[in-house]
Each structure stands twice: as structure tokens, then as C-alpha cells.
Design a protein around this motif. Structure first.
Motif, PDB file in Angstrom:
ATOM      1  N   GLY A  41       0.689  -1.536  -0.309  1.00 42.76           N
ATOM      2  CA  GLY A  41       0.647   0.123  -0.039  1.00 42.76           C
ATOM      3  C   GLY A  41       0.915   1.383  -0.106  1.00 42.76           C
ATOM      4  O   GLY A  41       0.349   2.088   0.547  1.00 42.76           O
ATOM      5  N   ASP A  42       2.317   1.435  -0.444  1.00 41.20           N
ATOM      6  CA  ASP A  42       2.820   2.233  -0.945  1.00 41.20           C
ATOM      7  C   ASP A  42       3.022   2.591  -1.781  1.00 41.20           C
ATOM      8  O   ASP A  42       3.458   3.884  -1.921  1.00 41.20           O
ATOM      9  CB  ASP A  42       4.480   1.511  -0.294  1.00 41.20           C
ATOM     10  N   GLY A  43       2.161   2.555  -2.402  1.00 42.99           N
ATOM     11  CA  GLY A  43       2.142   3.095  -3.952  1.00 42.99           C
ATOM     12  C   GLY A  43       1.260   4.650  -4.433  1.00 42.99           C
ATOM     13  O   GLY A  43       1.105   4.676  -3.375  1.00 42.99           O
ATOM     14  N   PRO A  44       1.613   4.769  -4.969  1.00 39.65           N
ATOM     15  CA  PRO A  44       1.068   6.332  -5.778  1.00 39.65           C
ATOM     16  C   PRO A  44      -0.440   6.137  -5.649  1.00 39.65           C
ATOM     17  O   PRO A  44      -1.265   7.274  -5.358  1.00 39.65           O
ATOM     18  CB  PRO A  44       1.468   6.565  -7.186  1.00 39.65           C
ATOM     19  N   GLU A  45      -1.559   4.861  -5.504  1.00 43.11           N
ATOM     20  CA  GLU A  45      -2.649   5.435  -5.756  1.00 43.11           C
ATOM     21  C   GLU A  45      -2.852   5.543  -4.240  1.00 43.11           C
ATOM     22  O   GLU A  45      -3.993   4.418  -3.848  1.00 43.11           O
ATOM     23  CB  GLU A  45      -3.323   3.348  -6.033  1.00 43.11           C
ATOM     24  N   ALA A  46      -1.779   4.228  -3.304  1.00 38.09           N
ATOM     25  CA  ALA A  46      -2.022   3.978  -2.348  1.00 38.09           C
ATOM     26  C   ALA A  46      -3.167   4.937  -1.620  1.00 38.09           C
ATOM     27  O   ALA A  46      -2.797   6.011  -1.267  1.00 38.09           O
ATOM     28  CB  ALA A  46      -1.221   3.550  -1.137  1.00 38.09           C
ATOM     29  N   GLY A  47      -4.454   4.882   0.063  1.00 40.39           N
ATOM     30  CA  GLY A  47      -4.632   5.830   0.410  1.00 40.39           C
ATOM     31  C   GLY A  47      -5.935   6.851  -0.391  1.00 40.39           C
ATOM     32  O   GLY A  47      -6.102   7.183   0.104  1.00 40.39           O
ATOM     33  N   ARG A  48      -6.250   6.778  -1.721  1.00 32.42           N
ATOM     34  CA  ARG A  48      -6.646   7.889  -2.419  1.00 32.42           C
ATOM     35  C   ARG A  48      -8.637   6.814  -2.711  1.00 32.42           C
ATOM     36  O   ARG A  48      -8.547   5.820  -2.763  1.00 32.42           O
ATOM     37  CB  ARG A  48      -6.220   7.699  -3.672  1.00 32.42           C
ATOM     38  N   THR A  49      -9.125   7.888  -1.694  1.00 28.25           N
ATOM     39  CA  THR A  49     -10.473   7.454  -2.989  1.00 28.25           C
ATOM     40  C   THR A  49     -10.893   7.810  -3.923  1.00 28.25           C
ATOM     41  O   THR A  49     -10.749   8.675  -4.282  1.00 28.25           O
ATOM     42  CB  THR A  49     -11.645   8.226  -1.135  1.00 28.25           C
ATOM     43  N   MET A 118      -9.102  18.352  -8.791  1.00 24.08           N
ATOM     44  CA  MET A 118      -9.786  16.728  -9.225  1.00 24.08           C
ATOM     45  C   MET A 118      -9.194  15.928  -8.728  1.00 24.08           C
ATOM     46  O   MET A 118      -8.830  14.635  -8.349  1.00 24.08           O
ATOM     47  CB  MET A 118     -11.105  17.084  -8.686  1.00 24.08           C
ATOM     48  N   GLY A 119      -8.741  15.405  -9.869  1.00 21.42           N
ATOM     49  CA  GLY A 119      -7.493  13.946 -10.394  1.00 21.42           C
ATOM     50  C   GLY A 119      -6.715  14.396  -9.038  1.00 21.42           C
ATOM     51  O   GLY A 119      -6.271  13.167  -9.113  1.00 21.42           O
ATOM     52  N   LYS A 120      -6.073  15.118  -8.780  1.00 27.21           N
ATOM     53  CA  LYS A 120      -4.495  15.054  -7.220  1.00 27.21           C
ATOM     54  C   LYS A 120      -5.441  14.788  -6.707  1.00 27.21           C
ATOM     55  O   LYS A 120      -4.286  14.950  -5.517  1.00 27.21           O
ATOM     56  CB  LYS A 120      -4.053  16.064  -8.337  1.00 27.21           C
ATOM     57  N   ARG A 121      -6.500  14.888  -6.363  1.00 28.44           N
ATOM     58  CA  ARG A 121      -7.421  14.682  -4.911  1.00 28.44           C
ATOM     59  C   ARG A 121      -6.534  15.281  -4.410  1.00 28.44           C
ATOM     60  O   ARG A 121      -6.402  15.689  -2.966  1.00 28.44           O
ATOM     61  CB  ARG A 121      -7.463  13.467  -4.265  1.00 28.44           C
ATOM     62  N   LYS A 122      -6.231  17.118  -4.691  1.00 25.72           N
ATOM     63  CA  LYS A 122      -5.964  18.257  -4.550  1.00 25.72           C
ATOM     64  C   LYS A 122      -6.790  18.317  -3.123  1.00 25.72           C
ATOM     65  O   LYS A 122      -7.835  18.518  -3.063  1.00 25.72           O
ATOM     66  CB  LYS A 122      -5.733  19.352  -4.694  1.00 25.72           C
ATOM     67  N   ARG A 123      -6.331  19.137  -1.430  1.00 26.61           N
ATOM     68  CA  ARG A 123      -7.780  19.295  -0.703  1.00 26.61           C
ATOM     69  C   ARG A 123      -8.578  21.309  -1.118  1.00 26.61           C
ATOM     70  O   ARG A 123      -9.234  21.155  -0.729  1.00 26.61           O
ATOM     71  CB  ARG A 123      -6.622  19.580   0.441  1.00 26.61           C
ATOM     72  N   ARG A 175     -15.162  14.863   1.454  1.00 27.48           N
ATOM     73  CA  ARG A 175     -14.362  15.470   2.409  1.00 27.48           C
ATOM     74  C   ARG A 175     -13.030  14.522   2.715  1.00 27.48           C
ATOM     75  O   ARG A 175     -12.183  14.908   2.564  1.00 27.48           O
ATOM     76  CB  ARG A 175     -14.881  15.885   4.098  1.00 27.48           C
ATOM     77  N   ARG A 176     -14.078  13.092   1.919  1.00 30.35           N
ATOM     78  CA  ARG A 176     -13.196  12.437   2.104  1.00 30.35           C
ATOM     79  C   ARG A 176     -12.422  12.014   1.118  1.00 30.35           C
ATOM     80  O   ARG A 176     -11.066  11.836   1.278  1.00 30.35           O
ATOM     81  CB  ARG A 176     -13.933  10.810   1.711  1.00 30.35           C
ATOM     82  N   THR A 177     -12.804  12.169  -0.023  1.00 28.65           N
ATOM     83  CA  THR A 177     -11.976  11.966  -1.227  1.00 28.65           C
ATOM     84  C   THR A 177     -10.627  13.334  -1.681  1.00 28.65           C
ATOM     85  O   THR A 177      -9.442  12.743  -1.947  1.00 28.65           O
ATOM     86  CB  THR A 177     -13.154  12.184  -2.710  1.00 28.65           C
ATOM     87  N   PHE A 178     -10.986  13.995  -0.772  1.00 31.52           N
ATOM     88  CA  PHE A 178     -10.279  15.491  -0.557  1.00 31.52           C
ATOM     89  C   PHE A 178      -9.530  15.727  -0.232  1.00 31.52           C
ATOM     90  O   PHE A 178      -9.218  17.212   0.414  1.00 31.52           O
ATOM     91  CB  PHE A 178     -10.724  16.798  -1.943  1.00 31.52           C
TER      92      PHE A 178
END
Length: 180
Positions: A41-49, A118-123, A175-178
């Protein structure tokens, strides 16, 4: 059913790799191999909703509104060049047309920025979406003040930005996604 298969060269240095994808080698994006990053789970997709549910509807509506704005902008330029195409003898004033084209172009470009954020999931995507929708409402009022939008048109066109702002401000999925 998940299978585990070990492939390797026993005589070539004892190198072996574990494939837990259940697919033939070369079929998955990683060549049928599961990398240590993906397993841990350390890759670039890890933790992304993932973007799902009403957020997908929001993105489709946002794209639709941008395309609608682009079509109206092109149409206004064509009609301004030759008002007789639609049975008019004149169109709006040059300053009003300039404001309309410039404001629509800025909303279209801002939509591209929103998609990138939004594609980068920026807050910051949350705040920028709220600003975008407030800006959309402001431009609607400006177009109405310049005589390019009727009161009924203003009321109807104000519905999407108001609903989209309310969704973005109140949604738990947003809120979860960003979140970061």
C-alpha cells in the motif's frame, strides 16, 4: 479464486517472483506480478478514495456546463458577426459581448483547473469548486445586468451552481476524497 504461482530461474541466481493476480503472466498491467508497493500500500494509488457516486454526477454536470458555455460563446461570436443569421438586425453591444466571451472563457479554463485539482485529489479542489460556482453566479448576474440574460433565464441558470456548491460543501464523500 486466487492462486499463487512462483516463477523464477532456479539456475540463474535463484531469483523468483510471486504472482497473486490469478492471471497469466503479461496479462495485468504489472506483467502479472504484484509489486511490493502494491502489496504494502505504499504506491501512488495507496490511500486514495475513488471518485464515485454523486461526485461522478457532479463531474459530468461540470463538464456538460463547460461544453454548454463553449457552445454559447461560439454561437454569440457567430451571431455578432452576422446577426441576420438568426433574423436580427443588431446584437448586443461590443463591451457586453466582450464581457460575455471573456467570462465564459474564464469559466471554461477554470473548469480545466478544477479537473486537474480533483484528479490529483488536492484539498484545495473543494475551495476552488466553491469559488468557481460563486464566480458562475456572479457572471450570471452580470449578464442579466447587461441585458443578455432574462430574469427567468437567470433563475434557471442559477440552479446548478447553487446545488453544486451545496453538494461540495456538505458532502462526506467530497471531504473523504479531497482530504489531503
Amino acid at each position: 479464486m486466487e492462486t499463487t504461482r512462483i516463477r523464477g530461474e532456479l539456475s540463474g541466481g535463484g531469483r523468483s517472483e510471486v504472482d497473486t493476480s490469478g492471471q497469466a503472466p503479461g496479462r495485468a498491467n504489472s506483467g502479472g506480478l504484484v509489486s511490493a508497493e502494491r502489496l504494502s500500500g505504499d504506491g501512488p494509488e495507496a490511500g486514495r478514495t475513488p471518485i464515485r457516486g454523486w461526485l461522478v454526477v457532479y463531474l459530468v454536470a461540470l463538464a456538460g456546463l463547460a461544453l454548454h458555455g463553449l457552445a454559447l460563446t461560439i454561437a454569440s461570436l457567430v451571431i455578432a458577426a452576422d446577426p441576420s443569421l438568426v433574423g436580427l438586425t443588431s446584437f448586443v453591444s461590443a463591451p457586453a459581448l466582450t464581457f460575455y466571451v471573456t467570462s465564459n472563457a474564464s469559466l471554461i479554463l477554470y473548469t480545466v483547473v478544477l479537473y486537474l485539482l480533483m484528479g490529483k485529489r488536492k484539498r484545495s479542489a473543494v475551495a476552488h469548486n466553491v469559488i468557481f460556482n460563486i464566480l458562475s453566479l456572479s457572471f450570471l448576474v452580470g449578464w442579466h445586468a447587461m441585458g443578455m440574460k432574462s430574469t427567468v433565464g437567470l433563475a434557471i441558470d442559477a440552479i446548478p451552481p447553487v446545488l453544486m456548491t451545496a453538494y461540495f460543501v456538505t458532502s462526506r464523500r467530497v471531504r473523504r476524497t479531497f482530504r489531503g
